[in-house]
Structures are given as structure tokens and as C-alpha cells.
Design an enzyme around this catalytic site. Sequence first.
Site, short mmCIF file in Angstrom:
data_model
loop_
_atom_site.label_atom_id
_atom_site.label_comp_id
_atom_site.label_asym_id
_atom_site.label_seq_id
_atom_site.Cartn_x
_atom_site.Cartn_y
_atom_site.Cartn_z
N HIS A 183 -17.20 -5.86 4.43
CA HIS A 183 -16.23 -5.90 3.33
C HIS A 183 -16.56 -6.94 2.28
O HIS A 183 -15.73 -7.24 1.42
CB HIS A 183 -14.80 -6.12 3.86
CG HIS A 183 -14.36 -5.05 4.83
ND1 HIS A 183 -14.15 -3.75 4.45
CD2 HIS A 183 -14.14 -5.07 6.16
CE1 HIS A 183 -13.81 -3.03 5.49
NE2 HIS A 183 -13.80 -3.81 6.56
N LYS B 10 0.82 -1.22 0.00
CA LYS B 10 0.00 0.00 0.00
C LYS B 10 0.85 1.27 0.00
O LYS B 10 0.49 2.25 -0.65
CB LYS B 10 -0.96 0.01 1.19
CG LYS B 10 -1.79 -1.25 1.36
CD LYS B 10 -2.90 -1.37 0.34
CE LYS B 10 -3.51 -2.76 0.37
NZ LYS B 10 -2.63 -3.87 -0.07
N ARG C 281 -5.80 -8.28 -10.02
CA ARG C 281 -6.42 -9.52 -10.49
C ARG C 281 -7.70 -9.16 -11.26
O ARG C 281 -8.13 -8.01 -11.23
CB ARG C 281 -6.82 -10.38 -9.30
CG ARG C 281 -7.79 -9.64 -8.38
CD ARG C 281 -8.46 -10.50 -7.34
NE ARG C 281 -9.57 -9.78 -6.72
CZ ARG C 281 -9.47 -8.93 -5.70
NH1 ARG C 281 -8.28 -8.67 -5.17
NH2 ARG C 281 -10.52 -8.32 -5.22
N GLU D 59 -3.56 8.12 7.36
CA GLU D 59 -4.17 9.10 6.46
C GLU D 59 -5.46 9.61 7.06
O GLU D 59 -5.99 9.04 8.03
CB GLU D 59 -4.38 8.49 5.06
CG GLU D 59 -5.26 7.26 5.01
CD GLU D 59 -5.27 6.58 3.63
OE1 GLU D 59 -4.32 6.71 2.85
OE2 GLU D 59 -6.27 5.89 3.35
C1 MV4 Z 1 -10.62 4.07 4.46
C2 MV4 Z 1 -11.88 4.46 4.94
C3 MV4 Z 1 -12.04 5.79 5.28
N1 MV4 Z 1 -11.00 6.65 5.18
N2 MV4 Z 1 -9.62 4.96 4.37
C4 MV4 Z 1 -11.65 -0.61 4.05
C5 MV4 Z 1 -11.01 -1.64 3.20
C6 MV4 Z 1 -9.78 -1.06 2.61
N3 MV4 Z 1 -9.81 -1.24 1.20
C7 MV4 Z 1 -9.82 0.39 2.96
N4 MV4 Z 1 -11.01 0.62 3.74
C8 MV4 Z 1 -11.36 1.86 4.14
N5 MV4 Z 1 -10.38 2.80 4.07
C9 MV4 Z 1 -9.81 6.22 4.75
N6 MV4 Z 1 -8.81 7.09 4.66
C10 MV4 Z 1 -12.91 3.51 5.00
C11 MV4 Z 1 -12.65 2.20 4.61
C12 MV4 Z 1 -13.78 1.30 4.68
C13 MV4 Z 1 -14.38 0.80 3.51
C14 MV4 Z 1 -13.90 1.13 2.25
C15 MV4 Z 1 -14.50 0.61 1.12
C16 MV4 Z 1 -15.61 -0.21 1.22
C17 MV4 Z 1 -16.09 -0.53 2.46
C18 MV4 Z 1 -15.49 -0.03 3.61
C19 MV4 Z 1 -16.02 -0.37 4.87
C20 MV4 Z 1 -15.43 0.12 6.00
C21 MV4 Z 1 -14.30 0.94 5.91
#
Ligand code: MV4
Length: 454
Positions: free
Chosen positions: A235, A116, A292, A200
Amino acid sequence: MFNRILIANRGEIALRIMRAARELGCETVCVYSEADRDGPWLELADEAVCIGPGPAADSYLRFDRIIAAAETTQADAIHPGYGFLAENAQFNEVCVDCNIRFIGPNPQAMATLGDKIACKNLAKETGTPVFPGSDGQIEDPDEAAQLAESIGYPVIVKASAGGGGRGMRIAHDEAQLRAGISSATQEAVAAFGNGAVYIEKFLERARHVEVQCLGDDHGNAVHLFNRDCTSQRRHQKLVEEGPAPGVDPAVRDRVCESAAALIRAAGYSGAATCEFLMDESQDFYMLEVNTRVQVEHPVTELITGVDIVKASIQVAAGEVLPVRQEDVSINGHAIEFRINAEDPDRNFMPQAGVMETFNTPGGMGVRVDSHVRPGYRIPPNYDSMIAKLIVHGRDREEAIARARSALGEFQAGPGATTLSLHRKIIETDQFRNVDMDIHWVERWLEAQAAVAAT
Ligand code: MV4
């Protein structure tokens, strides 16, 4: 082109890959576990090789057995599908060492985008928007606390080797930040053998919008526009659609082009997805890149007419991308529903057992990707997805109308499935008015349960 492709996967995606391979004149070899002995998709393979018992750790995740199967059947390429070994850079490298083409990016591009911090650094160089945060790994909690003060709480601590929600901590103040850095680091060391974490800005209310990309080994990369995957639970995506509704075309094109630039800069070949969060002002922030082909790729296939799985095989064979950016346009709207053998009324409990009834819908703009047929026994060992229903219409309204009809026709049982949930989701104001954020389904399910309890 390849002579024989080994498919290191199962279920609907194994079937999807075999269809694309056959279209390209390639023979197919399917590996399977003892739990998948009766998998209907194996009938489509030119050869099927058993690689071990049901648990994935003893079969679909065994490098040695998969490579041995490829060598004994003289397969010249391996398609990993999604899940299992699809994003495993070590397996990718073993394939390269064994002179078997891994259908996907080279190990270096996979490792860079899979990390990441490295991915975010490359994104900054290519103008792909990212969240404000630490410049790479956190070395000193005092410095992190200062930075958090300047970008403003809440912030989120993330593991560089994490993904899909693992190894994350939200902090609303300095005490939570210090605790989060320490616990996220420990968790990351234990889970990934890499304790690097970064911070972040944390975005509360957001939509999940992702960009489908394709690259080749000749320096080309294109995007195939975007998808909205906001409707999810823990998720796990439930519904995906494209193009992402309510994104201005100018904003959309800028973000999509920046995603393609990132893929190009990584020297990436094959299918990739750049995930973003979008806020209420249509500001985008990249989360991570999936290296992928994804479950929801058919949404993009229906709106662009590009066969993503076929293209992933063609570029792996050294061909130039089959599409130029200027030839890609959006035709209508598509929505995918993941049909899982899970009971939405019992906390999504998996429903293993025999699928006695399985009647799939049809008609204009209706596609069903599934490996299931009546009498199929769902093994308890794997993901519970039994089908993907993908509908296509001239616009979102027509796609929803076709979804209503197709979801009504679809019969699967006797075990519970998520079909009943999807029939309700498409009637909600939130879904119809795109009044969604990444927590909306969970909030809505809780409200439904509260009503049912009274
Ligand atoms: C975040 C966020 C809010 N702010 N980053 C969850 C999985 C991973 N791909 C990153 N995720 C998140 N990152 C910041 N800066 C909220 C999430 C997140 C989320 C993101 C996409 C789809 C569903 C989610 C469910 C909870 C939290």
C-alpha cells in the site's frame, strides 16, 4: 486572500505549500518538532514555532499546540498537507471553531467522503461507478451470505472507517465471509471506534487509477484527468504517472466527469482524489476518496499546467476555482518516482542518518520536489521519503527516456535509497508495456530475490 498561513506539516510538502503561499503574497508560519529543528525548509518560513518532541503524537498530531501556534503568530489559515491531520474531521472542526480557515473541505464534506459507506452511497447517486455489494452496513451475517452468493465469491469485507488497506478481509466462501465479518468488525471497533462493515465483489487483477479533482465553495468542481498508481508495495506507492496509460479517452472522460460530479455533490472545496480500480475490460469501480492534496499531485500539475496547491489556497480564501473544465487539457505524459531512504535489498529497511551526497538531476522536463540538501540528517521519526523525481515528456516514451537519464544522474547516499529500484523498474517489460496490476511489483521483487538466492 490570507495574511499568514500556518503549515501543519514538514519536509517536501511544507516546502511546496510555502512556495505556493509566497506566490499568493501570504506569509508563512511553519510548526516543527524537536527532531526537525534543523529542517532546511524552516529557513523559507517567515516564522517557525516548535510544537514538541519528535514523536508525531507529541507534535504534528497535537491539535492544541498547532492551534496555539496559529493564534500566537496570528495565522488566519492552516494548510495540513498530507498525512498527520490532513483528513482529521475533528481537527478541521476545531479550526472552524477557532475562526482559523482549514485549507481543505468543510468538516461535513470531509466526514461524508471519509466514511466509505456514505461515500459509496453518494457515488451511486452521482453515477460514479462502484463495485456491486451490500447496500450499506451489514446488519445480519445471514443476509450478507445470501448477497455474496448472488454477486459471487470472492468478496471483500471492508470497514466503513478504514482505508489504505486497513480493516479488510477477503472471503472465498461462506465460512470465510462469516469469519471475516466478525474479525473486520472487531478490528474496526478497536482501530476506528466504528464497527460498520460492508461487502463488495473482490477484483483479483486490477490497476489503481485515480482522478484528481478540485472544488470551490460556489458549487463548482472540475477534474484534472487521471493518474495510474498501480506500482506499489504494501500500500505504499512507488511510481505514479499520468494520464493513466491504455485508458480510452471516451472511458477516461466519462469516469473523470463522474468523479467531479461526486465532489460537487459533496459540496467539496479544495483538492480531492477519487480512487478507482480498473479491470482488464476498462471497467471502473470507485474505492474511496482522499480529501487532501496527495503526494503525487505534481504528475497532474505537469500534464495540465494547473498549480493544485495554489488552487487549494485560493478556493479556501473564498475565490472561484481558477480553472474551468473546458480550459483543462492534457499536455504529454508525466511520471513520478518516490525516492525513499530505504534499502530495497533489505526489505525496505529505513535508513536514518546523514545524507552526505545529494546531487539532483535537471534538464528539460525534470522536476525534483525535495527538502533535502547535502549534510541533512534524516530523523528516524517520520516517513522515509527524501525526494520526488517527476519527469515530463511529449509522450510516455519521452517521459521514460527522461526518467532513465534523470535517475542515472541522481546521487544520494551513503545510505541506500529506492533510486536503484526505480532504475530497474523502468527497464522491466511489465512497466514498459503497461502489463501491470496492483500486485506486480511484489511478485517481481520476490522473483528477483529468488534469482539472487541461487
Ligand atoms: C479492493 C480490492 C479488490 N476488490 N476492493 C486496498 C486499499 C483500499 N483503498 C482498497 N483496497 C483494495 N480494495 C475490491 N472490491 C483490492 C484492494 C487492494 C489494492 C487497491 C489499490 C492499490 C493497491 C491494493 C493492494 C491490495 C489490495
